[in-house]
Enzyme design. Structure first.
Site, PDB file in Angstrom:
ATOM      1  N   GLU A  13       0.821  -1.209   0.000  1.00  0.00           N
ATOM      2  CA  GLU A  13       0.000   0.000   0.000  1.00  0.00           C
ATOM      3  C   GLU A  13       0.860   1.266   0.000  1.00  0.00           C
ATOM      4  O   GLU A  13       0.535   2.247  -0.675  1.00  0.00           O
ATOM      5  CB  GLU A  13      -0.942   0.001   1.203  1.00  0.00           C
ATOM      6  CG  GLU A  13      -1.965  -1.128   1.198  1.00  0.00           C
ATOM      7  CD  GLU A  13      -2.805  -1.167  -0.069  1.00  0.00           C
ATOM      8  OE1 GLU A  13      -3.067  -0.080  -0.647  1.00  0.00           O
ATOM      9  OE2 GLU A  13      -3.181  -2.264  -0.498  1.00  0.00           O
ATOM     10  N   HIS A  21       2.025   2.248  -3.437  1.00  0.00           N
ATOM     11  CA  HIS A  21       1.030   2.981  -4.224  1.00  0.00           C
ATOM     12  C   HIS A  21       1.157   4.485  -3.971  1.00  0.00           C
ATOM     13  O   HIS A  21       1.055   5.297  -4.898  1.00  0.00           O
ATOM     14  CB  HIS A  21      -0.385   2.527  -3.847  1.00  0.00           C
ATOM     15  CG  HIS A  21      -0.797   1.216  -4.451  1.00  0.00           C
ATOM     16  ND1 HIS A  21      -0.576   0.903  -5.761  1.00  0.00           N
ATOM     17  CD2 HIS A  21      -1.448   0.148  -3.915  1.00  0.00           C
ATOM     18  CE1 HIS A  21      -1.063  -0.307  -6.015  1.00  0.00           C
ATOM     19  NE2 HIS A  21      -1.592  -0.782  -4.914  1.00  0.00           N
TER      20      HIS A  21
END
Length: 304
Positions: A141, A144
């Site tokens: 995550e 990203h």
């Protein structure tokens, strides 16, 4: 802001091409609406307002929709410790940490840049993963955010949202008000609906193409940062398997945010939905991580 996540030129290129094509589509779409509706003030104000809201408040919107809340270190010390460690390893600002009360195991990142980013995990994920697996998911995550593809997907999805809303508005306007309109007005509304439907379909396909690649890029970046591809593979296998056991009807609310999730909420029998999924297949992701594990000479993934 540059982080220690390895840059991915192919991802950057794909993001640029996607934004360029969607930009052209957006301009054509707005021009068509101006010609058809003959009210440039209404079109521009509504479009600009919704784009601004989605860009500036995407993190709050996503958290609200997924019943997430910001948590302090005192509430979730282990979760904060993992995010602290990964942020330091990646040399990037620590994002806001949030937790959703959902039992579905998943995680997502949102926000317009690294300084205004949120990483959210569900209670279901925290209960199911061990610390090493959780680290892999959070590294995914964070990548990203570092690659800025979260902001790109947020902006890119805006056009599809607008087109979808216009299709619904035109449809219900015709359905409930058709008798009070002349034939020319009906033709205009049907044309608007047709143009909007075409724009939605094109943006849908462009976003899916980018989204699938960015998930593979995030898996690579996370495995490189942590040095544990097998831990991320184990988390993927576990989370995907557990989601598959959740009835599809219980996942419908979550499916609207599939593009942002660690793994999509497809349910037991995805059927044709798998063809239009925002993510590559589990097999593709595991194959890539398997190759990386072999290249790194990783054993069981229990140590660095």
């Amino acid at each position: 802001m540059r982080s220690r996540f390895q840059s991915d030129r192919r991802l950057t290129f794909r993001m640029g091409v996607t934004l360029f094509l969607l930009g052209l589509l957006y301009v054509a779409f707005i021009a068509a609406l101006l010609v058809l509706l003959k009210s440039w003030v209404l079109v521009v104000v509504v479009a600009a307002g919704l784009l601004g809201a989605q860009y500036w408040f995407s993190d709050r919107i996503a958290l609200y929709a997924m019943r997430g809340r910001v948590v302090e270190r005192e509430e979730y010390p282990e979760l904060h410790a993992v995010v602290d460690r990964l942020s330091a390893m990646a040399d990037m600002p620590k994002p806001v940490v949030a937790v959703s009360g959902m039992d579905m195991p998943n995680a997502f990142a949102t926000g317009r840049n690294a300084e205004h980013a949120v990483v959210c995990v569900t209670d279901g994920l925290l209960r199911r993963l061990d610390p090493v697996e959780l680290e892999g998911v959070l590294a995914h995550e964070l990548s990203h955010v570092a690659h800025r593809d979260v902001a790109v997907i947020t902006v890119a999805s805006f056009l599809g949202v607008i087109a979808g809303l216009i299709v619904r508005f035109a449809f219900y306007s015709q359905l409930f008000g058709g008798g009070r309109r002349d034939q020319n007005t009906a033709v205009v509304f049907m044309t608007v609906m047709g143009v909007s439907a075409a724009v939605y379909a094109i943006s849908f396909l462009l976003i899916r193409a980018l989204s699938r690649y960015r998930e593979l890029a995030a898996d690579r970046a996370a495995a490189q940062l942590t040095g544990r591809p097998s831990a991320l593979a184990a988390a993927l296998t576990k989370v995907t398997g557990d989601i598959a056991r959740i009835p599809t009807k219980d996942l419908r609310t979550a499916q609207a945010f599939n593009a942002f999730y660690f793994t999509p909420a497809l349910g037991r029998d995805p059927g044709i939905a798998r063809l239009f999924s925002t993510h590559p297949t589990l097999e593709e992701r595991l194959e890539q991580l398997g190759r990386m594990s072999a290249e790194l000479g990783e054993g069981t993934g229990t140590g660095r």
